[in-house]
Design an enzyme around this catalytic site. Structure first.
Site, PDB file in Angstrom:
ATOM      1  N   GLU A 255       0.827  -1.203   0.000  1.00 52.21           N
ATOM      2  CA  GLU A 255       0.000   0.000   0.000  1.00 52.21           C
ATOM      3  C   GLU A 255       0.865   1.258   0.000  1.00 52.21           C
ATOM      4  O   GLU A 255       0.929   2.001   0.972  1.00 52.21           O
ATOM      5  CB  GLU A 255      -0.945  -0.022   1.207  1.00 52.21           C
ATOM      6  CG  GLU A 255      -1.907  -1.189   1.127  1.00 52.21           C
ATOM      7  CD  GLU A 255      -2.757  -1.347   2.372  1.00 52.21           C
ATOM      8  OE1 GLU A 255      -2.403  -0.754   3.407  1.00 52.21           O
ATOM      9  OE2 GLU A 255      -3.765  -2.068   2.323  1.00 52.21           O
TER      10      GLU A 255
ATOM     11  N   TYR B 274     -12.184  -3.106   0.380  1.00 54.86           N
ATOM     12  CA  TYR B 274     -12.976  -3.242   1.591  1.00 54.86           C
ATOM     13  C   TYR B 274     -14.337  -2.608   1.337  1.00 54.86           C
ATOM     14  O   TYR B 274     -14.652  -1.542   1.853  1.00 54.86           O
ATOM     15  CB  TYR B 274     -12.244  -2.595   2.781  1.00 54.86           C
ATOM     16  CG  TYR B 274     -11.013  -3.370   3.142  1.00 54.86           C
ATOM     17  CD1 TYR B 274     -11.023  -4.263   4.199  1.00 54.86           C
ATOM     18  CD2 TYR B 274      -9.846  -3.269   2.384  1.00 54.86           C
ATOM     19  CE1 TYR B 274      -9.906  -5.021   4.513  1.00 54.86           C
ATOM     20  CE2 TYR B 274      -8.728  -4.015   2.684  1.00 54.86           C
ATOM     21  CZ  TYR B 274      -8.761  -4.886   3.743  1.00 54.86           C
ATOM     22  OH  TYR B 274      -7.655  -5.645   4.049  1.00 54.86           O
TER      23      TYR B 274
ATOM     24  N   GLU C 194      -5.797  -8.388  -0.724  1.00 53.71           N
ATOM     25  CA  GLU C 194      -6.598  -8.180   0.486  1.00 53.71           C
ATOM     26  C   GLU C 194      -8.035  -7.890   0.062  1.00 53.71           C
ATOM     27  O   GLU C 194      -8.296  -6.862  -0.548  1.00 53.71           O
ATOM     28  CB  GLU C 194      -6.083  -6.991   1.307  1.00 53.71           C
ATOM     29  CG  GLU C 194      -4.771  -7.231   2.014  1.00 53.71           C
ATOM     30  CD  GLU C 194      -4.368  -6.045   2.874  1.00 53.71           C
ATOM     31  OE1 GLU C 194      -5.267  -5.234   3.230  1.00 53.71           O
ATOM     32  OE2 GLU C 194      -3.177  -5.915   3.186  1.00 53.71           O
TER      33      GLU C 194
ATOM     34  N   TYR D 172     -11.307  -8.884  14.593  1.00 51.58           N
ATOM     35  CA  TYR D 172     -11.591  -8.407  13.246  1.00 51.58           C
ATOM     36  C   TYR D 172     -12.917  -8.905  12.681  1.00 51.58           C
ATOM     37  O   TYR D 172     -13.206  -8.733  11.502  1.00 51.58           O
ATOM     38  CB  TYR D 172     -10.442  -8.776  12.291  1.00 51.58           C
ATOM     39  CG  TYR D 172     -10.153  -7.686  11.278  1.00 51.58           C
ATOM     40  CD1 TYR D 172      -9.478  -6.533  11.656  1.00 51.58           C
ATOM     41  CD2 TYR D 172     -10.568  -7.796   9.969  1.00 51.58           C
ATOM     42  CE1 TYR D 172      -9.221  -5.525  10.745  1.00 51.58           C
ATOM     43  CE2 TYR D 172     -10.321  -6.787   9.048  1.00 51.58           C
ATOM     44  CZ  TYR D 172      -9.650  -5.649   9.446  1.00 51.58           C
ATOM     45  OH  TYR D 172      -9.408  -4.649   8.552  1.00 51.58           O
TER      46      TYR D 172
END
Length: 1087
Positions: A291, A345, A370, A438
């Site tokens: 990232e 996400y 991810e 999480y």
């Protein structure tokens, strides 16, 4: 993944309810929206979470053609990228549209001409320049999928951080559960700060070791993508010493930063290289960094520096990268990696609104290492805890968004997280608390959740469907695919170019819809064009539900023409083709075949009442009526077995693999070393299956009594469960299948009531703040006299001295400061600006008189306060005129900032400490500072490591360690708080014994049961490990799971609580109890 007040990639969203969420990554950088605030934030900003309406968002239209170039599929099909529904970044000041397929295709220059046509050969064609991007023949890729040792692989992975479960003997537990869910890989961050705790020190001992992980992964048959950083922890995983000793900008080509990471990266290489797939190990890729932006050039050249070290080593697997927000970084040009990926996400991170769905544009999809597998939770009394996070990203989210990811033609997917674990000690960065559960599919306690059930249904479908590993994206409803009779159903069509197997991914057109949508589907099959279902009234989407409707779908050597029921398992057991379908018990489901094969079992000559078999359009059509809530055998012959169950029953089944050749180091890897499996239904978990002669040995866990259903080779005559023979029921067995079927009963042997729950009593107490006493000797403390710092946040006021803990070796946990001055008696106040990070606290004394506590703040990630600037009034009688007086500050450091914010790459250089000090009259003579014993250079506890403890007196004396002699201490219940309801710090210590029966996996936790709101902090030590930080006035965490390996399940355990009462004369009464959360017979140790 990193989150430090950065905008998180959430999918291509147009969401009237979207909020600015934070971006994660150890060393990652993205744009943020600074909002000026009063002094009180070390970064001088907080972050706006503003709502935007649909009208505020630009609209875009796209037109796709169904024919695509081969190199288009390099980018959008899944060459090396993880396609996902990621988003534009939505900020308060700007909105940038996510990259479209066409835009993304255009940014790659590693491509031949547009005229190239896609490869459709069954075997991968690696003669093109795809092969040029591969660094070993063992790990290659084409425009369809990853290829390991010549075999196509759908990389289906989850994130697992071993340091958040610091018990290597439990790592196989997580890997076995990952394998049981049908996944084939884990993505693993390593932590520079733990492995490289001091300059020149590289420590792979204990929980920092990687070899036990590699060995366990090889044994389980789980691939590893190793990610040496970044990671969502304090400083983003950068070693604390580097944040103060490196003068140059972190994560650039700065000479001193390059020197700082050399030992760590070379250490990772040394232990990893022998464990690559080329050496028979599980490692198939290494991520360079995470990232991060390719511009300016100093950042790109940092990647070059890293890659040069890898290229000069024995690492031959591909180097990867995870790009946030579709930043187009490191695809080409300086620092370009072998395999590029994106993250997403799409549901965001607001667990306080867990049932609020987020919208996704139907035709936009992406690709990443991810993909959202949960959500973090923030500090504060309104933060909901992780249970709502598990709802936010629950089974309905998994159904809609995971399958939409498949619809994008993604073939490499890793869920962040699959198991979150515990950020014990000083591991957390300041925005999160100890638990890193999480909301994952595997809970922090290691229990399986309802999310695990859905993940397993998806995982075993993918494992069973090799034709799905190579598919062309044909079209979807936004590009002219008009195959649904109801426009409320959005369809994407994928097709295998070789076998012509079709995969229609169906979801609600409005992804926020919770409606029941009924439709028929026009499909093209080997038997011609059909509108399905042929007999049932419709296909149904029940609210937030997606489905994969298959056509010409293979199970072994057989095929079905179509199925509106979902495939759970398809394959071969003992030469017989097996198909196991499932569906919602309230809906109709249907599949069709040209004809069943083999000699049928007479017991199943007549279908059950819940199933109709009719002829339609020249096909045998099987219609399952609503109401089925059990396993149903539809066809049973010597050639084929077709089963159906409701989805809940299907989730009770497992498909453990049978190891291949004993001399093959990859014998446990599905599709590479073995293609043999069995079906097992009933137990809570099936960890392992082995066949020896005529015996099938199963190993796993039971929570309750269960009916064991097995479908195995016909020569199996004996079945054992955890070493004990299981008696079969012949009639029930033949009712499932006449060939290789087995039904028996499994009974738990130990009552959970027989396991005593320890009671925490007989506490011993001792004051842990002698520093405020008269005559305390701080001569051995470090003199805080530096006048310069590499930390970019400069002091606000004072006399030029820099009082930042990291500059003196004390970055983590509690740090104490003592400022000396000669009092004249005229002093009335002292001003202190204290920086401790989000939700911190600092209590201040003049001599032995308590002045006040400065409180940082966070309320569910809002009203964030990382530092304070307070005036402390000196009460009459507290001064000692003409003598040495001392201001004592007890400060809790909540972790260093991650990359991001106004200071970008240098944000981890956090100014934790005192940023301003001033008496209203007079000056300080000397400042002294003390953190944990030895600082980060010479800390003595090499077992637990540099981040375990802080600088409280009791910690420095070892009161938290097992075996410390508390003889002579006072007896005082923890619930009584500190004597006289004073503000201060005290240590409470007790012991308890456990005698847990063998072969049980007992999940325990320590729970603070008093109501939230009491002004205290408690540092919970279990056998020396700081397993929890309880912030009684903020919360939300009150439950702290502690695992076997930290706890001695058959011996004495020491519990120590450092209780810091931050306000006097109020109730501070912690009610700490041990609870047993779950008990399972079996466990990772087996029987």
């Amino acid at each position: 993944m990193q989150r430090d007040h950065e905008t998180r990639s959430r999918g291509f969203l147009k969401d009237a309810f979207s909020t600015n969420t934070e971006k994660k990554g150890m060393w990652g950088s993205t744009k943020v929206v600074p909002v000026p605030v009063e002094k009180g934030s070390s970064e001088k900003y907080v972050f706006s979470r503003e709502k935007m309406s649909d009208a505020a968002m630009p609209s875009y239209s796209y037109s796709y053609k169904s024919h695509r170039s081969r190199w288009f599929w390099l980018t959008t099909g899944l060459l090396s990228i993880f396609f996902v529904l990621t988003s534009s970044k939505v900020t308060a000041s700007s909105w940038t549209p996510a990259l479209s397929f066409h835009q993304f295709n255009g940014i790659l220059s590693r491509s031949p001409s547009e005229g190239d046509t896609p490869q459709t050969d069954t075997q991968p064609d690696l003669s093109s320049s795809f092969k040029q991007l591969a660094r070993t023949d063992d790990v290659q890729f084409d425009n369809f999928s990853l290829i390991l040792r010549g075999q196509r692989v759908f990389l289906h992975s989850g994130e697992f951080h071993t340091f958040r479960l610091p018990v290597p003997s439990l790592w196989p537990d997580i890997l076995q559960k990952v394998k049981a869910a049908g996944l084939n890989a884990v993505s693993v961050y390593t932590h520079m700060g733990l492995i490289n705790p001091a300059p020149g020190v590289v420590d792979f001992n204990g929980f920092r070791a990687l070899q036990p992980l590699f060995d366990a992964a090889r044994e389980a048959g789980i691939w590893i993508v190793l990610r040496p950083g970044p990671v969502e922890t304090t400083a983003g995983g950068i070693a604390h010493w580097a944040t103060s000793q490196v003068a140059g900008t972190l994560r650039t080509n700065a000479t001193d930063w390059k020197a700082a990471w050399q030992d760590y990266v070379k250490g990772i290489i040394e232990v990893t290289a022998p464990n690559q797939i080329s050496n028979g190990g599980p490692v198939i890729a290494v991520q360079v960094d995470n990232e991060f932006g390719q511009s300016p050039i100093q950042q790109a050249e940092y990647f070059v520096d890293l890659e040069n070290v890898y290229h000069a080593s024995d690492i031959v697997v591909p180097l990867t990268y995870n790009d946030p927000g579709e930043g187009r970084n490191f695809i080409n040009g300086t620092g370009a990696v072998d395999l590029y990926g994106l993250d997403s996400y799409p549901q965001g991170f607001d667990c306080s609104n867990p049932t609020l769905p987020r919208r996704s544009e139907p035709s936009q999809a992406w690709y990443f290492p991810e993909f959202q597998g949960g959500s973090f939770d923030a500090w504060g009394p309104t933060a909901p805890g992780y249970a709502p996070c598990r709802v936010l990203t629950g089974p309905d989210f998994q159904s809609v968004f995971n399958l939409q990811l498949w619809a994008s033609n993604a073939k490499l997917i890793s869920y962040y997280m699959i198991f979150g674990g515990t950020s014990w000690g000083a591991i957390p960065f300041h925005g999160v608390y100890t638990s890193y559960d999480y909301g994952s599919s595997i809970a922090e306690s290691r229990e399986l959740t309802t999310k695990f059930d859905e993940l397993k249904r998806q995982g075993l479908f993918l494992r069973s469907s090799p034709e799905f590993y190579k598919t062309d994206w044909v079209a979807d409803a936004s590009t002219g695919l008009a195959v649904s009779s109801n426009p409320a159903a959005f369809i994407t069509f994928l097709r295998n170019p070789d076998s012509k197997a079709g995969f229609y991914v169906a979801r609600q057109t409005a992804s926020t819809s919770t409606a029941t949508t009924n439709f028929k589907l026009n499909v093209t099959t080997s038997d011609g064009a059909l509108q399905i279902p042929l007999v049932a009234p419709s296909i149904t989407l029940g609210g937030r539900e997606s489905k994969v409707i298959v056509t010409d779908y293979a199970f072994g050597t057989s095929r079905i023409v179509y199925s509106t029921a979902q495939a759970f398992f398809a394959g071969v057991i003992d030469g017989r083709d097996i198909l196991f379908l499932h569906g919602n018990s309230t809906q109709f489901h249907e599949f069709a075949t040209l004809g069943f094969k083999g000699t049928p079992n007479n017991a199943h000559a007549t279908p059950p009442a819940s199933v109709n078999i009719t002829r339609a359009a020249g096909l045998n059509v099987v219609t399952v009526l609503p109401g089925v809530t059990q396993l149903v055998t539809i066809w049973d012959s010597d050639k084929q077995l077709v089963l159906y169950a409701d989805s809940e029953t299907a989730a009770s089944f497992w498909a453990p693999t049978i190891a291949g050749s004993s001399n093959d180091p990859l014998k446990n890897f599905w599709g590479i070393g073995t293609n043999e499996t069995v079906l097992v239904g009933g137990p809570y978990l099936v960890r392992n299956a082995t066949i020896s002669g005529s015996t099938l040995a199963l190993r796993g866990d039971l929570q309750t009594d269960a009916t064991l259903t097995v479908i195995a080779p016909k020569n199996i005559h004996t079945i054992t469960w955890n070493g004990q023979r299981v008696s079969g029921d012949a009639r029930a067995s033949s009712a499932v299948t006449a060939i290789g079927g087995f039904v028996g009963s499994l009974s738990t042997k130990v009552s959970t009531k027989s396991i005593p729950v320890p009671t925490l009593t007989q506490w011993k107490f001792k004051d842990s703040l002698p520093e405020i006493g008269a005559g305390f000797d701080d001569s051995t403390w470090v003199v805080a006299n530096k006048t310069s710092t590499n930390i970019p946040f400069k002091p606000y006021y004072g006399d030029g001295r820099v009082l930042y803990g990291c500059d003196y070796g004390f970055c983590e946990n509690t740090v104490l400061w003592r400022g000396h001055f000669q009092a004249t008696g005229a002093e009335k106040s002292v001003n202190l600006s204290i920086n401790g990070g989000e939700a911190f606290a600092a209590s201040v004394w003049l001599n032995n008189v308590f002045l006040n506590t400065s409180f940082g703040n966070s309320t569910n990630n809002r009203r964030i306060l990382e530092e304070t600037d307070d005036k402390f009034i000196l009460p009459p009688g507290a001064l000692l005129p003409g003598k040495d007086n001392v201001i004592t500050v007890v400060q809790d450091n909540m972790g260093l900032n991650e990359t991001g914010g106004a200071n970008g790459l240098n944000s981890p250089k956090s100014p934790r400490g005192i940023r301003g000090f001033k008496l209203d009259t007079g000056n300080f003579t000397t400042w002294k500072v003390q953190g944990k014993v030895g600082g980060y250079e010479n800390f003595p506890d090499k077992t637990r490591g540099v981040l375990n403890e802080g600088g409280l007196f009791g910690e420095r004396q070892g009161w938290h360690l097992p075996g410390f002699n508390t003889a002579g201490w006072a007896s005082r219940p923890l619930s009584s708080g500190l004597p006289s309801s004073a503000a201060g710090v005290g240590f409470f210590v007790t012991t308890f014994k456990l005698a847990t029966p063998q072969n049980l996996d007992v999940m325990m936790s320590f729970n603070f049961n008093e109501p939230l709101g009491q002004p205290y902090r408690a540092f919970l030590f279990v056998n020396g490990w700081m397993m929890g930080k309880r912030v009684g006035n903020l919360g939300p965490q009150a439950k702290f799971p502690v695992h076997q390996g930290i706890l001695d399940y058959n011996g004495e355990n020491t519990v120590a609580v450092a209780l810091w009462a931050m306000t006097p004369n109020v109730t501070v009464a912690p009610d700490l109890q041990v609870e047993i959360d779950a008990v399972f017979e079996g466990g990772v140790g087996g029987w």
